[in-house]
Design an enzyme around this catalytic site. Structure first.
Site, PDB file in Angstrom:
ATOM      1  N   GLU A  64       6.637   3.512   5.237  1.00  0.00           N
ATOM      2  CA  GLU A  64       5.761   4.443   5.762  1.00  0.00           C
ATOM      3  C   GLU A  64       5.545   4.172   6.985  1.00  0.00           C
ATOM      4  O   GLU A  64       5.386   2.993   7.912  1.00  0.00           O
ATOM      5  CB  GLU A  64       4.187   3.540   4.532  1.00  0.00           C
ATOM      6  CG  GLU A  64       3.015   4.971   5.101  1.00  0.00           C
ATOM      7  CD  GLU A  64       1.938   4.189   4.311  1.00  0.00           C
ATOM      8  OE1 GLU A  64       1.109   3.075   4.396  1.00  0.00           O
ATOM      9  OE2 GLU A  64       1.044   5.207   3.627  1.00  0.00           O
ATOM     10  N   ASN A  67       1.438  12.622   5.640  1.00  0.00           N
ATOM     11  CA  ASN A  67       2.431  10.808   5.524  1.00  0.00           C
ATOM     12  C   ASN A  67       3.648  11.385   4.976  1.00  0.00           C
ATOM     13  O   ASN A  67       4.030  11.352   3.805  1.00  0.00           O
ATOM     14  CB  ASN A  67       0.980  10.309   5.573  1.00  0.00           C
ATOM     15  CG  ASN A  67       1.850   8.776   5.227  1.00  0.00           C
ATOM     16  OD1 ASN A  67       3.404   8.252   5.592  1.00  0.00           O
ATOM     17  ND2 ASN A  67       0.715   8.063   5.043  1.00  0.00           N
ATOM     18  N   LYS A 112       2.610  12.207   1.038  1.00  0.00           N
ATOM     19  CA  LYS A 112       1.991  11.506   0.110  1.00  0.00           C
ATOM     20  C   LYS A 112       0.787  12.211  -0.242  1.00  0.00           C
ATOM     21  O   LYS A 112       0.028  13.106  -0.148  1.00  0.00           O
ATOM     22  CB  LYS A 112       1.787  10.387   0.731  1.00  0.00           C
ATOM     23  CG  LYS A 112       1.002   9.349   0.200  1.00  0.00           C
ATOM     24  CD  LYS A 112      -0.146   7.935   1.615  1.00  0.00           C
ATOM     25  CE  LYS A 112      -0.090   6.997   1.299  1.00  0.00           C
ATOM     26  NZ  LYS A 112      -0.417   6.132   2.110  1.00  0.00           N
ATOM     27  N   GLU A 169      -7.100   6.839   6.747  1.00  0.00           N
ATOM     28  CA  GLU A 169      -5.810   8.062   5.886  1.00  0.00           C
ATOM     29  C   GLU A 169      -6.659   9.902   5.998  1.00  0.00           C
ATOM     30  O   GLU A 169      -5.970  10.876   6.105  1.00  0.00           O
ATOM     31  CB  GLU A 169      -5.267   7.775   4.690  1.00  0.00           C
ATOM     32  CG  GLU A 169      -4.046   6.775   5.379  1.00  0.00           C
ATOM     33  CD  GLU A 169      -3.137   6.576   4.777  1.00  0.00           C
ATOM     34  OE1 GLU A 169      -2.629   7.363   3.521  1.00  0.00           O
ATOM     35  OE2 GLU A 169      -3.189   5.548   4.052  1.00  0.00           O
ATOM     36  N   CYS A 184       3.673   3.777  -0.244  1.00  0.00           N
ATOM     37  CA  CYS A 184       2.118   3.364  -0.317  1.00  0.00           C
ATOM     38  C   CYS A 184       1.171   3.373  -1.391  1.00  0.00           C
ATOM     39  O   CYS A 184       1.781   2.830  -2.303  1.00  0.00           O
ATOM     40  CB  CYS A 184       1.674   3.496   0.766  1.00  0.00           C
ATOM     41  SG  CYS A 184       0.723   1.400   1.406  1.00  0.00           S
ATOM     42  N   ASN A 229       2.229   0.248   3.736  1.00  0.00           N
ATOM     43  CA  ASN A 229       1.664  -0.385   4.538  1.00  0.00           C
ATOM     44  C   ASN A 229       0.317  -0.901   4.267  1.00  0.00           C
ATOM     45  O   ASN A 229      -1.070  -0.172   3.875  1.00  0.00           O
ATOM     46  CB  ASN A 229       0.973   0.373   6.009  1.00  0.00           C
ATOM     47  CG  ASN A 229       2.375   0.646   7.080  1.00  0.00           C
ATOM     48  OD1 ASN A 229       2.563  -0.300   8.371  1.00  0.00           O
ATOM     49  ND2 ASN A 229       3.042   1.537   7.064  1.00  0.00           N
TER      50      ASN A 229
HETATM   51  N1  CDV Z   1      -1.554   2.687   3.858  1.00  0.00           N
HETATM   52  C1  CDV Z   1      -2.004   2.932   2.376  1.00  0.00           C
HETATM   53  O1  CDV Z   1      -2.317   3.795   1.286  1.00  0.00           O
HETATM   54  N2  CDV Z   1      -2.429   1.969   2.036  1.00  0.00           N
HETATM   55  C2  CDV Z   1      -3.363   1.400   0.718  1.00  0.00           C
HETATM   56  C3  CDV Z   1      -4.621   0.509   0.708  1.00  0.00           C
HETATM   57  C4  CDV Z   1      -5.548   1.572   1.682  1.00  0.00           C
HETATM   58  C5  CDV Z   1      -5.379   0.014  -0.821  1.00  0.00           C
HETATM   59  C6  CDV Z   1      -2.840   0.869  -0.279  1.00  0.00           C
HETATM   60  O2  CDV Z   1      -2.520   0.978  -1.617  1.00  0.00           O
HETATM   61  O3  CDV Z   1      -1.729  -0.177  -0.016  1.00  0.00           O
END
Ligand code: CDV
Length: 316
Positions: free
Chosen positions: A46, A106, A123, A142, A168, A193
């Site tokens: 990501e 994103n 996303k 975000e 993510c 991330n």
């Molecule tokens: N970049 C993300 O979406 N990170 C989230 C954190 C904030 C929990 C994740 O689900 O990994």
């Protein structure tokens, strides 16, 4: 057998001061190694082109927009697309997208072997908050910088299979996998991330965070009988640690390959897309076993309403 040799291209930290050219050079190096290993597909994290900038609170529009790409490919990423096309390797990576209308997403894209973008995902499950939250040890903004994705969870025919993407936090939501599962997905690729500490619970051990990561990707793979390729940006970015845990999950839910470092690292596995058939034809034969007449709440209700409140209406 329908083999897709996948390289999950974990990336080590990217500092705020690192420019796109430096980062793309690292991605190109990973792609070169994947080509040597005979890979068909390389998946990057990501927001692969920059540091995880949503940890920083910004108020100036120009400062924010500097993290976004207005076209793809662009000057910085062209070497990656060119090498991918020359090597006949499909790629997928995430980046911050600003549309011609000025919308911010994103985003992740996927190419075919010719380097053409054939898939785009924005996303949907955006974690975090919009304003500085002093109670948190680190910020996760975000919701400030992106709108929720507007493209749903499509899948694409690519590499002789049916591939999908998510990003993510999407991996923590069963709906993500199921919507793609209902389109026959055979491989879901995703970048992430994930901070090594929980911004709501500083005492949560990193091992539990890794456990939850594995739990959701393994469950998503098993319950939809699909390969899942989950790729981290790892290591410490300007003092902020991200966990690694890049992994490739078999449709039976088992992890078949996993990263060993928090650096740039290729995790390679030859995935047989036909291995998805068994689960899809047996315990997760959706057409035979799903009971959609009982699933209405999934799409009609967002938050949980305990029975007492449901019986007497919502609280004022
Ligand atoms: N970049 C993300 O979406 N990170 C989230 C954190 C904030 C929990 C994740 O689900 O990994």
């Amino acid at each position: 057998m329908r083999l897709v040799k996948v390289a999950a291209a974990q990336m080590g930290p990217i500092q705020k001061a690192d420019d796109r050219q430096t980062v793309v050079a690292r991605m190109v190096e990973l792609l070169r190694k994947a080509a040597e290993a005979g890979c068909d597909l390389v998946v990057y994290p990501e927001l692969a082109l920059t540091t995880f900038f949503p940890r920083w609170y910004m108020t100036s529009e120009d400062e924010v927009d500097a993290w976004f790409e207005t076209e793809m490919p662009n000057e910085a990423t062209r070497p990656l697309f060119e090498l991918a096309a020359a090597s006949r390797i499909a790629i997928s990576f995430g980046y911050a997208e600003r549309t011609p209308e000025g919308r911010h997403f994103n985003t992740a894209i996927m190419t075919d072997r010719a380097g053409r973008i054939i898939g785009r995902y924005r996303k949907i499950h955006l974690p975090g908050h919009r304003e500085v939250d002093p109670a948190r040890p680190h910020q996760h903004l975000e919701k400030r910088y992106f709108e929720p994705g507007d493209l749903g969870f499509p899948v694409w025919r690519n590499l002789d299979g049916i591939l999908g993407m998510c990003i993510c936090n999407d991996r923590r939501w069963p709906e993500t996998y199921r919507v793609m599962g209902l389109q026959g997905v055979e491989m879901i690729v995703l970048g992430y991330n994930t901070p090594a500490t929980n911004s709501h619970a500083a005492d949560e051990p990193p091992a539990r965070r890794l456990f939850h990561h594995r739990l959701v990707i393994q469950a998503g793979a098993y319950q939809n009988s699909t390969w899942v390729v989950a790729v981290a940006k790892a290591g410490t970015e300007d003092g902020h640690p991200l966990f690694g845990g890049t992994a490739i999950v078999h449709p039976n839910g088992e992890i078949v390959a996993e990263a060993q470092t928090l650096e740039d690292e290729l995790v390679v596995h030859a995935c047989d897309l036909d291995a998805t058939r068994f689960g899809k034809a047996t315990i997760f034969d959706f057409a035979a076993h799903r009971r959609i007449e009982h699933y209405g709440l999934i799409t009609s209700r967002t938050g949980a309403i305990p029975p007492e409140q449901a019986a007497h209406g919502t609280k004022e």
